[in-house]
Design a protein around this motif. Sequence first.
Motif: not given
Length: 67
Positions: A17-23, A46-50
């Motif tokens: 969910i957090e990755h999608g939000d960042l996307d 941050r997205r890559l780390a997720l």
Amino acid sequence: MDDNLHSPQRRLIELRIEHGDLDSLIDQASIERPLDELTLRRLKKRRLALRDQIATLEMRLRPPEPA
């Protein structure tokens, strides 16, 4: 019940969910209002780390393949 709140499966869902939000945030920011380069780089990092955390967790949850 408390174990379910901290289960690896739940953590995986939260990370996705957090990755999608960042996307979405990165896509919107680059189209609507360009952010400064440093902020955009931090969001992408941050997205890559997720994504790495998601991949690691998925590998841990995957059942072992028979030999």
